[in-house]
Every structure is written in C-alpha cells, then in structure tokens.
Scaffold this motif. Structure first.
Motif, PDB file in Angstrom:
ATOM      1  N   VAL A   1      12.185  -1.087  -2.665  1.00  0.00           N
ATOM      2  CA  VAL A   1      10.821  -0.460  -2.003  1.00  0.00           C
ATOM      3  C   VAL A   1      10.370  -2.107  -0.893  1.00  0.00           C
ATOM      4  CG1 VAL A   1       8.612   0.360  -2.049  1.00  0.00           C
ATOM      5  CG2 VAL A   1      10.434   0.583  -4.104  1.00  0.00           C
ATOM      6  N   PRO A   2      10.259  -1.499   0.261  1.00  0.00           N
ATOM      7  CA  PRO A   2       9.510  -2.231   2.217  1.00  0.00           C
ATOM      8  C   PRO A   2       8.608  -1.741   1.907  1.00  0.00           C
ATOM      9  CG  PRO A   2      11.846  -1.123   2.996  1.00  0.00           C
ATOM     10  CD  PRO A   2      11.063  -0.261   1.834  1.00  0.00           C
ATOM     11  N   CYS A   3       7.393  -2.034   2.519  1.00  0.00           N
ATOM     12  CA  CYS A   3       5.884  -1.864   2.134  1.00  0.00           C
ATOM     13  C   CYS A   3       5.243  -3.605   3.150  1.00  0.00           C
ATOM     14  CB  CYS A   3       5.839  -1.844   1.440  1.00  0.00           C
ATOM     15  SG  CYS A   3       5.282  -3.072   0.331  1.00  0.00           S
ATOM     16  N   ARG A   4       3.959  -2.902   4.029  1.00  0.00           N
ATOM     17  CA  ARG A   4       2.998  -3.652   4.471  1.00  0.00           C
ATOM     18  C   ARG A   4       2.032  -3.588   5.170  1.00  0.00           C
ATOM     19  NH1 ARG A   4       2.291  -8.546   7.169  1.00  0.00           N
ATOM     20  NH2 ARG A   4       1.121  -7.440   9.721  1.00  0.00           N
ATOM     21  N   ASN A   5       0.864  -4.230   4.389  1.00  0.00           N
ATOM     22  CA  ASN A   5      -0.507  -3.050   4.235  1.00  0.00           C
ATOM     23  C   ASN A   5      -0.824  -2.053   4.416  1.00  0.00           C
ATOM     24  OD1 ASN A   5      -0.864  -5.846   5.544  1.00  0.00           O
ATOM     25  ND2 ASN A   5      -1.575  -5.044   8.116  1.00  0.00           N
ATOM     26  N   GLU A   6      -0.575  -1.619   2.397  1.00  0.00           N
ATOM     27  CA  GLU A   6      -0.221  -0.217   2.136  1.00  0.00           C
ATOM     28  C   GLU A   6      -1.396  -0.344   1.056  1.00  0.00           C
ATOM     29  OE1 GLU A   6       0.554   2.466   3.403  1.00  0.00           O
ATOM     30  OE2 GLU A   6       2.981   1.788   4.392  1.00  0.00           O
ATOM     31  N   ARG A   7      -2.772  -1.672   1.931  1.00  0.00           N
ATOM     32  CA  ARG A   7      -3.308  -1.367   0.144  1.00  0.00           C
ATOM     33  C   ARG A   7      -3.859   0.142  -0.667  1.00  0.00           C
ATOM     34  NH1 ARG A   7      -5.614  -1.899  -3.935  1.00  0.00           N
ATOM     35  NH2 ARG A   7      -6.979  -3.041  -4.346  1.00  0.00           N
ATOM     36  N   GLU A   8      -4.343   1.230   0.184  1.00  0.00           N
ATOM     37  CA  GLU A   8      -4.722   1.700  -0.443  1.00  0.00           C
ATOM     38  C   GLU A   8      -3.048   3.260  -0.864  1.00  0.00           C
ATOM     39  OE1 GLU A   8      -6.187   4.258   2.835  1.00  0.00           O
ATOM     40  OE2 GLU A   8      -8.114   2.220   3.588  1.00  0.00           O
ATOM     41  N   ILE A  20      21.612   1.566  -6.716  1.00  0.00           N
ATOM     42  CA  ILE A  20      20.435   1.197  -5.875  1.00  0.00           C
ATOM     43  C   ILE A  20      19.077   2.348  -5.557  1.00  0.00           C
ATOM     44  CG2 ILE A  20      19.895  -0.254  -4.284  1.00  0.00           C
ATOM     45  CD1 ILE A  20      21.451  -1.864  -5.730  1.00  0.00           C
ATOM     46  N   VAL A  21      18.575   2.328  -5.531  1.00  0.00           N
ATOM     47  CA  VAL A  21      17.459   3.936  -5.200  1.00  0.00           C
ATOM     48  C   VAL A  21      16.825   3.512  -4.520  1.00  0.00           C
ATOM     49  CG1 VAL A  21      16.624   5.947  -5.598  1.00  0.00           C
ATOM     50  CG2 VAL A  21      18.447   5.449  -7.057  1.00  0.00           C
ATOM     51  N   ARG A  22      16.387   3.820  -3.120  1.00  0.00           N
ATOM     52  CA  ARG A  22      15.780   3.311  -2.023  1.00  0.00           C
ATOM     53  C   ARG A  22      13.634   4.420  -1.904  1.00  0.00           C
ATOM     54  NH1 ARG A  22      14.907   2.772   4.511  1.00  0.00           N
ATOM     55  NH2 ARG A  22      12.390   3.130   4.992  1.00  0.00           N
ATOM     56  N   MET A  23      13.141   3.707  -1.865  1.00  0.00           N
ATOM     57  CA  MET A  23      11.869   4.334  -2.420  1.00  0.00           C
ATOM     58  C   MET A  23      11.523   4.136  -1.478  1.00  0.00           C
ATOM     59  SD  MET A  23      11.130   5.020  -6.223  1.00  0.00           S
ATOM     60  CE  MET A  23      11.563   6.221  -7.232  1.00  0.00           C
ATOM     61  N   ASP A  24       9.857   4.632  -1.233  1.00  0.00           N
ATOM     62  CA  ASP A  24       9.255   5.251   0.301  1.00  0.00           C
ATOM     63  C   ASP A  24       7.524   4.880  -0.181  1.00  0.00           C
ATOM     64  OD1 ASP A  24       7.974   5.029   3.626  1.00  0.00           O
ATOM     65  OD2 ASP A  24       7.352   6.507   1.845  1.00  0.00           O
ATOM     66  N   VAL A  25       6.792   4.133  -0.008  1.00  0.00           N
ATOM     67  CA  VAL A  25       5.185   4.727   0.129  1.00  0.00           C
ATOM     68  C   VAL A  25       4.555   5.291   0.139  1.00  0.00           C
ATOM     69  CG1 VAL A  25       2.493   3.008  -0.278  1.00  0.00           C
ATOM     70  CG2 VAL A  25       5.217   1.458  -0.550  1.00  0.00           C
ATOM     71  N   HIS A  26       4.509   6.091   1.394  1.00  0.00           N
ATOM     72  CA  HIS A  26       4.230   7.220   1.230  1.00  0.00           C
ATOM     73  C   HIS A  26       4.978   8.597   1.448  1.00  0.00           C
ATOM     74  CE1 HIS A  26       0.529   5.268   3.924  1.00  0.00           C
ATOM     75  NE2 HIS A  26       2.663   4.330   4.076  1.00  0.00           N
ATOM     76  N   THR A  27       5.824   8.394   0.314  1.00  0.00           N
ATOM     77  CA  THR A  27       6.099   9.553  -0.274  1.00  0.00           C
ATOM     78  C   THR A  27       6.135   9.409  -1.974  1.00  0.00           C
ATOM     79  OG1 THR A  27       8.252   9.501   1.400  1.00  0.00           O
ATOM     80  CG2 THR A  27       8.554  10.579  -1.165  1.00  0.00           C
ATOM     81  N   GLN A  28       6.016  11.329  -1.978  1.00  0.00           N
ATOM     82  CA  GLN A  28       5.714  11.107  -3.252  1.00  0.00           C
ATOM     83  C   GLN A  28       6.809  11.986  -3.684  1.00  0.00           C
ATOM     84  OE1 GLN A  28       3.340  14.919  -3.830  1.00  0.00           O
ATOM     85  NE2 GLN A  28       3.908  15.184  -6.135  1.00  0.00           N
ATOM     86  N   PHE A  29       7.109  11.915  -5.335  1.00  0.00           N
ATOM     87  CA  PHE A  29       8.690  12.606  -6.451  1.00  0.00           C
ATOM     88  C   PHE A  29       8.623  13.012  -6.978  1.00  0.00           C
ATOM     89  CE2 PHE A  29       8.944   7.722  -3.151  1.00  0.00           C
ATOM     90  CZ  PHE A  29      10.170   7.980  -2.783  1.00  0.00           C
ATOM     91  N   ALA A  30       9.822  13.632  -7.397  1.00  0.00           N
ATOM     92  CA  ALA A  30       9.352  14.530  -8.633  1.00  0.00           C
ATOM     93  C   ALA A  30       9.445  13.697  -9.922  1.00  0.00           C
ATOM     94  CB  ALA A  30      10.639  15.839  -8.375  1.00  0.00           C
ATOM     95  N   PRO A  31       9.209  13.846 -10.784  1.00  0.00           N
ATOM     96  CA  PRO A  31       9.403  12.819 -11.782  1.00  0.00           C
ATOM     97  C   PRO A  31      11.436  12.528 -12.636  1.00  0.00           C
ATOM     98  CG  PRO A  31       8.126  14.889 -12.545  1.00  0.00           C
ATOM     99  CD  PRO A  31       8.943  14.938 -11.913  1.00  0.00           C
TER     100      PRO A  31
END
Length: 376
Positions: free
Chosen positions: A33-40, A113-124
């Motif tokens: 998971v890459p991210c930057r400035n995602e405190r919220e 290897i699975v990529r995820m994104d902070v701005h995405t909602q994922f099914a369980p």
C-alpha cells in the motif's frame, strides 16, 4: 500459479526484482500500500485491511509505504504497527506511488502480492478472491473491476461519468460483470514470480505505472485476468478542479509509456487527445469561416450532452430503483448538468495532458514541475 515456459525479462528501466524469484512463504500474502498525507483515511483503511477474511491456513502482512507525509500519517501508521505485528511501515523517500510499491516489494515475503489503495473500500473476501483467481487461472496478474462510489453531489456525478462506457471508451475494467482476460485491472494481485520475471514498477512514471506494468507483462507473454468476484469500490475526486488536475496528470504521462514501448496500452487512451485536437482545429477554422463549422460544433455539443445523459441515467436508476418516476426524473435533472461538467473535465483534462506530455518529450523530456508531482 505456474510460470512454466515463461522467460525472465527484467526491464532495464525499473528496479531489479529477481530477489522475488523464490517461492516465498507459500501461505503468506503480502499486501502492498503506497500512501502520502492520508491522516483522515488511514485508520479506516487499516481497519478494512486487517479485517480481510483469508482462506484457511493463510496469513498476511500489510506493508504500508508512507511517502514522507507531513500531516501525521506516518506517525499513525507507526502507532498502529506497534499494536499489530501484521502491519509493516515502509519508508518511501521517493514519495510517489511507483517508488512506494517497489519499496514494499523489496520487503515482501509472501508467495502472493496484493495491492490495495487507501481511498478504496474492499469487500471482506477481496484478498481471498484474489488468491482464488490466481489459483483458478494461473494468470500473471488478477484483479476486479474499477468501480467508483462518489460522495456529495459532485462526487456522485464524477462517479457516474467514471463508470460510463462512453467516457472510458468501453474499457473492460469498468464492467463489473466481466470475467476473462483484460489489458489491465484495478490495483492487481500477482504471484511473486511475476515481478522476478518482468521487474517492478517504473519509477520514472508519476502516473500510469500500473498500466505500463501490465503492458510490459503482456508484451512478455503474460496474462492479465479480470474476475467479477473480486469486488472493491473506489472513492473518486469530489471536486471538478481536483478531477481536472488528476486527468491532466494521467494524460501527461501517457506519451512516456508510449515512447517506452512504442505503443499505447490501448487505442482508446488516444481518443481524448484526438478530441482536443479536433476542437482546436475546428475553433481555428471557424474563426475564418464560421458558418460551415457551426454544425460541427453542434455535433460536439450533442455528443457530450448525450454521453452525459447516458452516464447520469444509470446512476439515477441505480440509486432510485424501480420504474420511471417523478422522483427519478428530478434526480436525473439534478445530476445530469454536473455529469456534463465531469465528462468535459475527463476528456479535456486527459487530452490536454497528453499534448503537454508530447510537447515535453519533443523538448527532450524536461518535465513540467506540477505534472511531475503526485496530487490527490
């Protein structure tokens, strides 16, 4: 997940990932998971990621590459990692997505290897379905459809335009029912040997590094598979200005991918640039001979209006449900003008960005400052 018959081919322009040649921990999945400035958003994302329901006997590690955030994101990741051994903070001094992904790959220990994104909602069962798709298809990369769920009036309009087959040129990646081979998928899930064979993500690309990686994979004989069972919901931009700047960046980096491989990932990616060029030529000709081109301008306007209406109505029906009603019509009338603006932002932003990228390439790749930085 067999790689038999495949020839290792690591692109000289990307980091060497031959250390991933080994099988890795066969029952461990590495989430990157890459991210930057995602405190919220980081806590909600980590709650979702750690709650993933894995197949029996599987474990996971979650590697989060923080791009030197200055809003407290990094500190929050460290605090969560102190309470959950599955979370692994990773430094990303390069700050952009591609360098963050590669930093995670360098630490990944899993067979998958699975990529995820902070701005995405994922099914369980997102990760479980990714693993199942790899085992079922033996593909080199699997993923689901790219589905947008907007927030607020403009966010919903942007999401409606995002899902329209006319806005995205019929891309399979927007079709939630499609199951089969594709040119690209949203995010992605790979057996670790894929990276050993084709390398990591191109760190010279601020945008489109995922499309370029999939193109490189396919050019070396690999397969990309889209599964209707892999479900997630992306939160797009919620303001026109943010959307326009995002699309300018996506368009800007497209020529660099084309230059590297001598072809686009798909012909549809060239359409916005052609559209912008046609508008400019029409405007120049109309200055000297206005009347013959009034009809052509009307055709452009009718096209955008038609696309906007076509994008707005399915979104209206999906939210309102049932047969046509006065409430549904009211919602459509309210949504359609915003969708019109969103469609224009998608086409014009991407097209203008593509032309700016071509211009910078012609000048010897002197990157435009704002376009060489990642924005949200």
């Amino acid at each position: 997940m067999s790689q038999a018959g495949r020839t290792n081919h690591v692109d000289p322009g990307v980091p060497d990932c031959t250390r991933l040649q080994g099988a890795g921990d066969e029952r461990l999945v590495s989430i990157v998971v890459p991210c930057r400035n995602e405190r919220e958003h980081i806590d909600a994302f980590l709650d979702s990621a750690t709650a993933q329901q894995l197949p029996a006997g599987w474990r996971m590690e979650i590697l989060v590459a923080d791009g030197e955030s200055d809003d407290g994101t990094g500190e929050r990741i460290q605090a969560r990692a102190a309470l959950d051994a599955r979370l692994v903070p990773v430094a990303n001094p390069g700050r952009i997505v591609s360098t963050g992904l590669n930093a995670c790959l360098a630490r990944a220990r899993g067979a998958v290897i699975v990529r995820m994104d902070v701005h995405t909602q994922f099914a369980p069962d997102y990760v479980a379905q990714c693993i199942a798709a790899l085992q079922r298809t033996s593909a080199d990369n699997v993923g689901g459809a790219w589905v947008a769920r907007g927030e607020g009036a403009m966010g919903q309009a942007i999401a409606a335009a995002f899902q329209s087959r006319w806005v995205v040129g019929g891309a399979l990646s927007r079709d939630v029912a499609y199951e089969g081979e594709a040119d690209t998928v949203y995010l992605g899930c790979w057996p670790r040997q894929t990276f050993a064979r084709v390398g990591g993500f191109d760190e010279t690309l601020v945008r489109n590094q995922d499309d370029e990686h999939n193109l490189r994979l396919r050019l070396t004989g690999g397969r990309v598979w889209q599964s209707a069972l892999i479900r997630s919901w992306y939160r797009p931009r919620d303001a026109l200005g943010h959307l326009f700047r995002q699309q300018v960046q996506y368009g800007y980096w497209r020529p660099f991918v084309m230059k590297k491989h001598g072809q686009p990932g798909s012909v549809r990616q060239l359409v916005p640039a052609v559209f912008v060029a046609a508008l400019v030529v029409t405007a120049m000709l109309a200055w000297a001979w206005p009347w013959p081109f009034v009809g052509l301008i009307a055709v452009y306007a009718t096209y955008v209006l038609g696309v906007s209406g076509g994008a707005a109505w399915p979104s209206t029906a999906a939210r309102a449900g049932g047969p046509a009603s006065w409430g549904k019509i009211q919602r459509f009338v309210s949504l359609a003008p915003r969708v019109f603006l969103a469609v224009a932002a998608y086409h014009l932003g991407y097209g203008l960005g593509t032309w700016r990228g071509l211009f910078d390439l012609a000048r010897g790749r002197r990157l435009s400052g704002a376009l060489a930085k990642l924005t949200r």
